[in-house]
Write a protein that holds these residues in place. Structure first.
Motif, PDB file in Angstrom:
ATOM      1  N   GLY A 213       0.822  -1.211   0.000  1.00  0.00           N
ATOM      2  CA  GLY A 213       0.000   0.000   0.000  1.00  0.00           C
ATOM      3  C   GLY A 213       0.850   1.253   0.000  1.00  0.00           C
ATOM      4  O   GLY A 213       0.467   2.272   0.575  1.00  0.00           O
ATOM      5  N   GLY A 214       2.027   1.187  -0.630  1.00  0.00           N
ATOM      6  CA  GLY A 214       2.874   2.366  -0.725  1.00  0.00           C
ATOM      7  C   GLY A 214       3.801   2.542   0.459  1.00  0.00           C
ATOM      8  O   GLY A 214       4.674   3.398   0.432  1.00  0.00           O
ATOM      9  N   ARG A 215       3.631   1.727   1.490  1.00  0.00           N
ATOM     10  CA  ARG A 215       4.470   1.868   2.691  1.00  0.00           C
ATOM     11  C   ARG A 215       5.459   0.729   2.791  1.00  0.00           C
ATOM     12  O   ARG A 215       5.181  -0.402   2.405  1.00  0.00           O
ATOM     13  N   LEU A 216       6.652   1.055   3.350  1.00  0.00           N
ATOM     14  CA  LEU A 216       7.651   0.020   3.614  1.00  0.00           C
ATOM     15  C   LEU A 216       7.279  -0.652   4.927  1.00  0.00           C
ATOM     16  O   LEU A 216       7.249  -0.004   5.970  1.00  0.00           O
ATOM     17  N   VAL A 217       6.990  -1.922   4.855  1.00  0.00           N
ATOM     18  CA  VAL A 217       6.619  -2.592   6.097  1.00  0.00           C
ATOM     19  C   VAL A 217       7.787  -3.374   6.672  1.00  0.00           C
ATOM     20  O   VAL A 217       7.792  -3.728   7.837  1.00  0.00           O
ATOM     21  N   GLU A 218       8.795  -3.649   5.827  1.00  0.00           N
ATOM     22  CA  GLU A 218       9.952  -4.388   6.330  1.00  0.00           C
ATOM     23  C   GLU A 218      11.131  -4.137   5.407  1.00  0.00           C
ATOM     24  O   GLU A 218      10.999  -4.218   4.185  1.00  0.00           O
TER      25      GLU A 218
ATOM     26  N   THR B 186      18.760 -10.014   3.260  1.00  0.00           N
ATOM     27  CA  THR B 186      17.998 -11.070   2.617  1.00  0.00           C
ATOM     28  C   THR B 186      17.779 -12.291   3.528  1.00  0.00           C
ATOM     29  O   THR B 186      16.650 -12.762   3.693  1.00  0.00           O
ATOM     30  N   ALA B 187      18.859 -12.734   4.128  1.00  0.00           N
ATOM     31  CA  ALA B 187      18.739 -13.933   4.948  1.00  0.00           C
ATOM     32  C   ALA B 187      17.746 -13.722   6.088  1.00  0.00           C
ATOM     33  O   ALA B 187      16.861 -14.550   6.319  1.00  0.00           O
ATOM     34  N   ARG B 188      17.877 -12.526   6.719  1.00  0.00           N
ATOM     35  CA  ARG B 188      16.983 -12.271   7.838  1.00  0.00           C
ATOM     36  C   ARG B 188      15.546 -12.102   7.366  1.00  0.00           C
ATOM     37  O   ARG B 188      14.599 -12.529   8.028  1.00  0.00           O
ATOM     38  N   PHE B 189      15.394 -11.455   6.222  1.00  0.00           N
ATOM     39  CA  PHE B 189      14.046 -11.214   5.704  1.00  0.00           C
ATOM     40  C   PHE B 189      13.295 -12.536   5.525  1.00  0.00           C
ATOM     41  O   PHE B 189      12.124 -12.660   5.865  1.00  0.00           O
ATOM     42  N   PHE B 190      14.004 -13.485   4.986  1.00  0.00           N
ATOM     43  CA  PHE B 190      13.311 -14.749   4.716  1.00  0.00           C
ATOM     44  C   PHE B 190      13.271 -15.664   5.943  1.00  0.00           C
ATOM     45  O   PHE B 190      12.371 -16.479   6.082  1.00  0.00           O
ATOM     46  N   ALA B 191      14.252 -15.503   6.865  1.00  0.00           N
ATOM     47  CA  ALA B 191      14.278 -16.369   8.040  1.00  0.00           C
ATOM     48  C   ALA B 191      13.189 -15.971   9.033  1.00  0.00           C
ATOM     49  O   ALA B 191      12.400 -16.817   9.474  1.00  0.00           O
ATOM     50  N   GLY B 192      13.105 -14.702   9.309  1.00  0.00           N
ATOM     51  CA  GLY B 192      12.109 -14.344  10.304  1.00  0.00           C
ATOM     52  C   GLY B 192      11.756 -12.885  10.258  1.00  0.00           C
ATOM     53  O   GLY B 192      12.302 -12.071  10.995  1.00  0.00           O
ATOM     54  N   PRO B 193      10.887 -12.490   9.345  1.00  0.00           N
ATOM     55  CA  PRO B 193      10.512 -11.095   9.225  1.00  0.00           C
ATOM     56  C   PRO B 193       9.820 -10.618  10.500  1.00  0.00           C
ATOM     57  O   PRO B 193       9.066 -11.368  11.116  1.00  0.00           O
ATOM     58  N   GLU B 194      10.095  -9.366  10.876  1.00  0.00           N
ATOM     59  CA  GLU B 194       9.486  -8.842  12.099  1.00  0.00           C
ATOM     60  C   GLU B 194       8.032  -8.497  11.877  1.00  0.00           C
ATOM     61  O   GLU B 194       7.190  -8.726  12.730  1.00  0.00           O
TER      62      GLU B 194
ATOM     63  N   PRO C 273       4.334  -8.799  10.761  1.00  0.00           N
ATOM     64  CA  PRO C 273       3.461  -9.955  10.511  1.00  0.00           C
ATOM     65  C   PRO C 273       2.981 -10.052   9.055  1.00  0.00           C
ATOM     66  O   PRO C 273       2.830 -11.144   8.503  1.00  0.00           O
ATOM     67  N   ARG C 274       2.799  -8.888   8.412  1.00  0.00           N
ATOM     68  CA  ARG C 274       2.336  -8.932   7.013  1.00  0.00           C
ATOM     69  C   ARG C 274       3.450  -9.448   6.113  1.00  0.00           C
ATOM     70  O   ARG C 274       3.219 -10.219   5.185  1.00  0.00           O
ATOM     71  N   ALA C 275       4.678  -9.048   6.395  1.00  0.00           N
ATOM     72  CA  ALA C 275       5.805  -9.553   5.624  1.00  0.00           C
ATOM     73  C   ALA C 275       5.968 -11.044   5.857  1.00  0.00           C
ATOM     74  O   ALA C 275       6.246 -11.810   4.914  1.00  0.00           O
ATOM     75  N   ALA C 276       5.775 -11.459   7.081  1.00  0.00           N
ATOM     76  CA  ALA C 276       5.870 -12.880   7.396  1.00  0.00           C
ATOM     77  C   ALA C 276       4.845 -13.675   6.609  1.00  0.00           C
ATOM     78  O   ALA C 276       5.139 -14.722   6.015  1.00  0.00           O
ATOM     79  N   ALA C 277       3.638 -13.115   6.533  1.00  0.00           N
ATOM     80  CA  ALA C 277       2.573 -13.796   5.797  1.00  0.00           C
ATOM     81  C   ALA C 277       2.915 -13.864   4.310  1.00  0.00           C
ATOM     82  O   ALA C 277       2.693 -14.877   3.637  1.00  0.00           O
ATOM     83  N   PHE C 278       3.523 -12.756   3.806  1.00  0.00           N
ATOM     84  CA  PHE C 278       3.888 -12.712   2.386  1.00  0.00           C
ATOM     85  C   PHE C 278       4.955 -13.760   2.098  1.00  0.00           C
ATOM     86  O   PHE C 278       4.892 -14.486   1.101  1.00  0.00           O
ATOM     87  N   VAL C 279       5.934 -13.867   2.964  1.00  0.00           N
ATOM     88  CA  VAL C 279       7.009 -14.834   2.781  1.00  0.00           C
ATOM     89  C   VAL C 279       6.459 -16.267   2.802  1.00  0.00           C
ATOM     90  O   VAL C 279       6.883 -17.122   2.036  1.00  0.00           O
ATOM     91  N   ARG C 280       5.461 -16.474   3.658  1.00  0.00           N
ATOM     92  CA  ARG C 280       4.868 -17.813   3.733  1.00  0.00           C
ATOM     93  C   ARG C 280       3.961 -18.090   2.539  1.00  0.00           C
ATOM     94  O   ARG C 280       3.486 -19.196   2.359  1.00  0.00           O
TER      95      ARG C 280
END
Lengths: 240, 231, 316
Positions: free
Chosen positions: A209-214, A218-226, A228-235
């Motif tokens: 939605g135009g905002r940076l949420v995370e 790279t490794a951290r992004f995919f291992a455990g995003p802080e 919750p929306r990014a986590a859902a996207f990764v999953r």
């Protein structure tokens, strides 16, 4: 970490009253590959246009290598940055002339450079063909070659492998992957393909939605995003 | 003087020095007018296509009106302008080739500007973005867009040229059809017809047609990649 | 035709519903198009032959522009209930029209070419109708000094000697023909490339406008000049006097003749009507009308009757 290439503060862009970009703060480091991920309509393309100084933000400030950039940006600055657009646009000329075009705009006529990048992307045998006759994969390679010919300091890539078949995707990713090592180019790569982000990027930023949420390495992004929306996207879960 | 053997008239005409002088003059007058129209009309049409400013709507409306303006009314206006009692009478340009060039520019300029505008407007808007991303300055961007629109831009020149080389009303009014000075193919055709020399008139018509055809062929060569926009 | 098309439009929506009806509509359209084509073709062929009761008169611009024909023709049209189509052109084109059978009767003023036309068998008769005269006009400053001369040929020689600007009709008209024979009489052949002799290939009015703009000399028939005088502030009569009787040069006399075009294979003309017209034009009442024309407006006649009937009535 090296000195920042870009620094963005409170950058906002709206079309017809609808906010498409609202970045409070973003730093792009020199020589890194930053992947921007997110669903359709997240503002990724708009961010690239702002970074190439093709569009003026409604508000906010952008620093490039430590200097505040006005709009319109000075030509010498714009010429250090280029974009490969998601929709490939080819000029009505030969493949070679397409590649040489940007150099020509700079008053440079470097045939060897043109041959070199045509070879680099593997379409040297098509050099004298009209660009309009290329296939999708070839056209995408041409677009990349046209950008690389300029030896940009910053390369902005908007879904460079969308709609390509796996062999072409692999070939183009191989070229992109080599760039920072060879030339120290800073790359901002917009992709909806998480695997591609993982393969190519040093850091990943997620727009929603135009905002940076995370924004994370790279490794951290995919291992455990802080976030919750990014986590859902990764999953791979729907988060629209 | 019968219509039966226009071919013999043609061959008679080919040997005729006055005919070649007329052909040359026609090309000089209409060629100059087209060059002036292109020099003003292509930049004007491009500017109208690429920029948005307050007076733009009015200029566009003016250009569109000019595209459909009856040439004979243009001729009348230029006549009154250049007449001895007119504001520019002191130039003594009436009944000279200069007067014809002025009238033909007024006829062709809106055609060139209007059709160029349409051609540049119809270029894929992403091309504009691409040119900027490749590092084009505003002028280079405009040139690049004109180059992409070259098919339509050349068509605008063809239309402009067609509009003036065959035009007779304005040419007759402001040129005066003076033998050896302002007599061009179109006015010569009228003259020959008036004199009842239908065969000669027909032969001149054929020459006019062939000339237009050749010039259009040459203009169409411009539709290839132009030198001034090579990468 | 129009009715059929309109009906078709009205029933548009209803017809589109049914495939069978659509086929019928297509058929109707085809028929309508064919009918249109036939109508068009017949209209085209109708252009070739004129409707009966229409007489086509090809004449020089002077008789039309001066308003003479507008004054005379209604009487003829009423008396014989015919329509006269006037084609006002130069004498050269009028003769060419007659030659091709595109005109039934000619009213022109070039005695030499009229005779040649008659000799060549294109006309069955030629009769004198009237005359007026030519005058030399130019700027009041008169740079060639022709004002005091009494010969047009001498005047032209003076103009050529000074290389003073001169505008020629240059259109093979009767006036142009006369100008050429005057140059011949002066023993000169003006060169259009010389920069002072403008051969413009246009009508009398355009020629006078040109002369007015360029402060040039020109040969004109007196009637046209009188009719346009108000719009030609820069021109005056320099040779020819105030009216015909004051014209010093008999070479400037300008006789008009009527020619009845001869019918032959490939040239369908209204010979009977043309003969009637010629007879009417030369008849005493019409001749009297010609004599009166322009008296009121210009204080002098623009044309002087000259037919056989007129001369006989005057005992000449």
């Amino acid at each position: 970490m090296s000195a920042p290439c870009y620094e963005l503060h409170d950058v906002r862009k709206a079309y017809g009253g609808k906010t498409v970009l609202a970045v409070d703060h973003l730093v792009v480091h020199q020589g890194e590959t930053l992947a921007i991920v997110g669903p359709n309509g997240a503002g990724k393309t708009t961010l690239l246009r702002v970074l190439n100084f093709l569009e003026q933000a409604d508000q906010g400030r952008i620093w490039f290598e430590g200097s505040l950039v006005p709009y319109p940006a000075p030509l010498h600055l714009r010429r250090r940055i280029t974009t490969v657009f998601q929709r490939t646009v080819l000029l009505h000329r030969s493949v070679r002339d397409n590649v040489a075009y940007g150099l020509g705009l700079r008053g440079e006529h470097d045939e060897r450079r043109v041959d070199q990048v045509l070879r680099h992307v593997g379409i040297e045998h098509l050099a004298s063909m009209p660009a309009q006759q290329l296939s999708g994969g070839e056209a995408q390679r041409l677009a990349l070659a046209r950008a690389l010919a300029l030896r940009p300091d910053v390369l902005l890539l908007d879904e460079p492998t969308a709609n390509l078949d796996p062999p072409n995707v692999a070939a183009i990713e191989a070229i992109i992957g080599d760039l920072p090592l060879q030339d120290g180019i800073t790359i901002v790569l917009v992709t909806h393909n998480l695997f591609q982000a993982r393969r190519l990027a040093d850091r990943v930023a997620m727009l929603l939605g135009g905002r940076l949420v995370e924004v994370a390495e790279t490794a951290r992004f995919f291992a455990g995003p802080e976030d919750p929306r990014a986590a859902a996207f990764v999953r791979g879960e729907m988060i629209y | 003087m019968s219509l039966g053997v226009p071919l013999s008239w043609l061959s008679e005409g080919v040997a005729n020095h006055e005919l070649w002088a007329i052909v040359l003059r026609t090309l000089q007058v209409s060629g100059t007018a087209l060059a002036v129209s292109a020099l003003i009309g292509i930049p004007l049409g491009t500017a109208l296509a690429l920029t948005r400013f307050g007076a733009r709507r009015w200029i566009v409306a003016l250009v569109y009106t000019g595209m459909g303006f009856p040439p004979v009314v243009v001729g009348l206006s230029v006549y009154l302008l250049l007449s001895r009692q007119g504001p520019l009478g002191g130039l003594e340009w009436l009944f000279t080739p200069s007067a014809m060039v002025i009238a033909q520019v007024v006829i062709a300029l809106p055609l060139v500007a209007g059709l160029t505008m349409g051609a540049v407007e119809s270029v894929d808007p992403d091309v504009r973005l691409l040119l900027r991303a490749l590092g084009a300055s505003p002028v280079q961007e405009a040139l690049g867009l004109v180059a992409e629109a070259r098919q339509g831009v050349v068509a605008s020149l063809v239309a402009g040229f067609g509009g003036i080389i065959s035009e007779v009303g304005a040419a007759m009014l402001v040129g005066g059809n003076v033998e050896g000075s302002t007599r061009v193919l179109s006015t010569a055709i009228v003259l020959e017809t008036r004199q009842g020399a239908f065969g000669m008139a027909l032969a001149l018509g054929g020459v006019l047609l062939a000339l237009t055809f050749l010039v259009n062929l040459m203009l169409m060569r411009l539709q290839g990649t132009p030198w001034w926009s090579k990468g | 035709m129009i009715g059929a098309v309109m009906t078709d439009k009205h029933s548009d929506t209803r017809w589109q519903v049914l495939p069978a009806a659509r086929r019928a509509r297509r058929l109707a359209e085809t028929l309508a198009a064919a009918l249109l084509l036939v109508l068009f073709a017949s209209a085209l062929s109708a252009c070739g032959s004129q409707a009966p009761g229409t007489l086509r008169l090809a004449t020089t611009t002077s008789t039309y522009d001066s308003g003479l024909l507008d004054d005379l023709l209604p009487d003829f049209e009423e008396t014989y209930s015919v329509q006269v189509e006037v084609i006002a052109v130069g004498t050269g084109q009028a003769l060419a029209l007659g030659e091709r059978g595109d005109a039934d009767v000619l009213l022109v003023h070039d005695r030499r070419r009229e005779e040649a036309f008659l000799q060549a068998g294109y006309a069955e008769s030629r009769d004198p109708v009237m005359f007026n005269d030519f005058v030399l006009v130019g700027p009041p400053s008169d740079p060639a000094g022709i004002g005091g001369l009494d010969s047009a040929a001498q005047a032209l020689a003076a103009i050529a000697g000074q290389q003073a600007p001169f505008v020629s009709r240059g259109d093979q008209s009767g006036t142009h023909g006369r100008e050429l024979s005057l140059w011949e009489a002066a023993g000169l052949e003006p060169d259009p490339a010389g920069g002072w002799y403008f051969a413009i290939g246009q009508g009398m009015a355009a020629t006078l406008r040109f002369a007015d703009e360029k402060a040039a000399y020109a040969l004109t028939d007196r009637g046209t000049f009188l009719a346009l005088r108000d719009k030609l502030p820069g021109l005056v009569i320099l040779l020819g006097g105030g009216q015909l009787s004051e014209n010093p040069d008999p070479e400037l006399r300008n006789p008009y003749g009527v020619l009845v075009v001869k019918a032959s294979a490939g040239r369908e003309v209204q010979s009977d009507l043309a003969r009637t017209f010629a007879a009417w034009l030369t008849s005493l009442p019409t001749q009297q009308r010609i004599a009166r024309f322009g008296l009121e407006r210009y204080g002098q006649p623009l044309f002087y009757p000259d037919s056989l009937a007129w001369r006989q009535a005057r005992g000449e």
